[in-house]
Design an enzyme around this catalytic site. Structure first.
Site, mmCIF file in Angstrom:
data_model
loop_
_atom_site.group_PDB
_atom_site.id
_atom_site.type_symbol
_atom_site.label_atom_id
_atom_site.label_comp_id
_atom_site.label_asym_id
_atom_site.label_seq_id
_atom_site.Cartn_x
_atom_site.Cartn_y
_atom_site.Cartn_z
ATOM 1 N N ASP A 49 2.255 2.149 3.408
ATOM 2 C CA ASP A 49 3.075 1.336 3.815
ATOM 3 C C ASP A 49 4.515 1.672 3.646
ATOM 4 O OD1 ASP A 49 0.934 -0.532 4.442
ATOM 5 O OD2 ASP A 49 1.339 -1.863 2.393
ATOM 6 N N HIS A 91 0.979 -1.187 0.001
ATOM 7 C CA HIS A 91 -0.059 -0.138 -0.110
ATOM 8 C C HIS A 91 1.052 1.272 -0.010
ATOM 9 C CE1 HIS A 91 -2.359 -3.072 2.161
ATOM 10 N NE2 HIS A 91 -3.409 -2.440 1.693
#
Length: 444
Positions: free
Chosen positions: A104, A101
């Site tokens: 992240d 993501h």
């Protein structure tokens, strides 16, 4: 370059008799099956969020994980360290793909403009590391669920400003996924749903979700992104009722809005069981629709009602999963991404490696068993015989659209007995057991 896992050797294949926890028992990446190395059949991927961001925190306790990048207090230093650790981790496990993501890999700034600049710096670090590695991006995605702005949803929010923010965030995530050569892009609607219909405009939310996805399709075309768009179904958690409940529901939504040609599915095992289905059911549904794109490999605890994201160890599940993948023709722009996390009490670095090793072994063994099942056609032959009545006579006319109610009534009205075939479920489950045992016995 700093080494993050000096105590962990490069993981080798040692065979089924090995008792070494840091060795493969069933996964030999270069073993050729059906003319292709096993690694190319399975296309394993590391999930950045669970492996490098998860700290072992739960609703009742503080983080437990001991991770070498935690020595860095500066958020950017930690982000760069995680990227470097990712490549070392993949190379030691012989994993060629990763997924992420956007949030992240890089921390958020005060504005979206600032956040994008931060993200660009981390993407440059990833590109630098890719130059000296065979590690590639399987798919990227945007985190549209963690920040408080998404409490009412992203594409299904009640706020036009939040909708705009989510669109801009996906725009950037698509750009960096393309920049990094990602094979796909995933949409998971963790906040796309509702808690109660008392405060929900269901029609507007569904229409806006379709508008959002259509915008994504149009922007992908504009920038020349040719990766596969993937919907990841999940019935609930964190939202009580999520619109992408399961494959059938999500496919009906896509079909209704003329979006089905642009999307396939990323099927997660634990999401299937939360929806009251088996993992194989969701894969079979996607396969027969021609929409099986990729897999998030994990398993849940059937005694718990939430997404436990455990590493897959169930040979029956992986065998039947790989059976569906093989029958679908294998992965193209997809693979097996370990959307799995070690248990909170498995807090050592070694546990990260062991979790991936057992998952890779379990899917490798499942693939080998499934390959034999497909090659021997034992299930195909049984199913074909079970439905033989539709290959001839009145059954063939039904299938070919040559029968109607009147004709069927005329055919059946004077028949006294109908003889049905046995389902033979117990026999087939016994057969599956035999294939598992036989395959393991034949392995070196």
């Amino acid at each position: 370059m700093m080494e993050f896992f000096p105590e962990i050797p490069k993981i080798q294949f040692e065979g089924k008799e090995s008792t070494n926890p840091l060795a493969f028992k069933f996964y030999d990446p270069n073993e050729v099956i059906d003319g292709k190395p096993l690694k190319d059949h399975l296309k394993f991927s590391v999930a950045f969020w669970h492996t490098f961001v998860n700290e072992g925190r739960d609703p009742f306790g503080d983080p437990t994980a001991e991770r070498p990048w935690n020595r860095f207090s500066d958020p950017m230093d930690k982000a760069f360290a995680r990227v470097d650790a990712l490549f070392e981790f993949c190379e030691k496990l012989n994993i060629e793909y990763f997924c992420f993501h956007d949030r992240d890999i890089a921390p958020e700034g005060k504005t979206l403009r600032e956040t994008n600049k931060i993200l660009d710096k981390v993407v440059e670090r990833i590109k630098e590391r890719m130059k000296d590695s065979n590690v590639k991006l399987l798919w990227g995605t945007a985190n549209l669920f963690s920040h408080p702005r998404y409490m009412h949803g992203a594409a299904t929010t009640c706020s036009a400003d939040v909708f705009a923010y989510a669109a801009a965030q996906v725009k950037k995530a698509l750009e960096i996924t393309k920049e990094l050569g990602g094979e796909g892009y995933v949409f998971w609607g963790g906040r796309e749903g509702y808690e109660t219909l008392l405060n929900t405009d269901l029609g507007l939310e569904l229409e806006n979700l379709a508008r959002f996805l259509r915008m994504a399709v149009e922007y992908a075309k504009k920038i020349g992104f040719t990766g596969q768009f993937l919907i990841e179904p999940k019935p609930k958690e964190p939202t009580k009722h999520q619109y992408d409940f399961d494959v059938a529901t999500a496919y009906a939504f896509l079909k209704n809005h003329g979006l089905d040609e642009y999307f396939k599915f990323n099927i997660e095992a634990n999401h299937a069981t939360l929806a009251g289905h088996t993992f194989q059911h969701e894969l079979r549904m996607a396969r027969i629709l021609g929409k099986l794109g990729s897999i998030d490999a994990n398993q849940g605890d059937l005694l718990l009602g939430w997404d436990t994201d455990q590493f897959p160890t169930n040979i029956y599940d992986t065998t039947l999963a790989m059976y569906e993948v093989i029958k679908a023709g294998g992965f193209t722009k997809g693979g097996l991404n370990f959307d799995a996390k070690v248990r909170r009490a498995s807090y050592k670095v070694e546990d990260l490696f062991i979790g991936h090793i057992v998952g890779m072994d379990t899917f490798a063994l499942g693939f080998k068993i499934a390959y034999k099942l497909v090659k021997d056609e034992v299930l195909d032959r049984f199913i074909e015989e079970k439905y033989r009545s539709f290959k001839e006579g009145i059954g063939k006319e039904i299938v070919e659209g040559k029968a109607d109610f009147e004709k069927l009534e005329e055919y059946i009205i004077d028949k006294e007995d109908i003889e049905l075939p046995s389902g033979k479920q117990e026999y087939l489950e016994s057969l599956l057991n035999s294939y598992i045992v036989k395959t393991i016995a034949e392995l070196r």
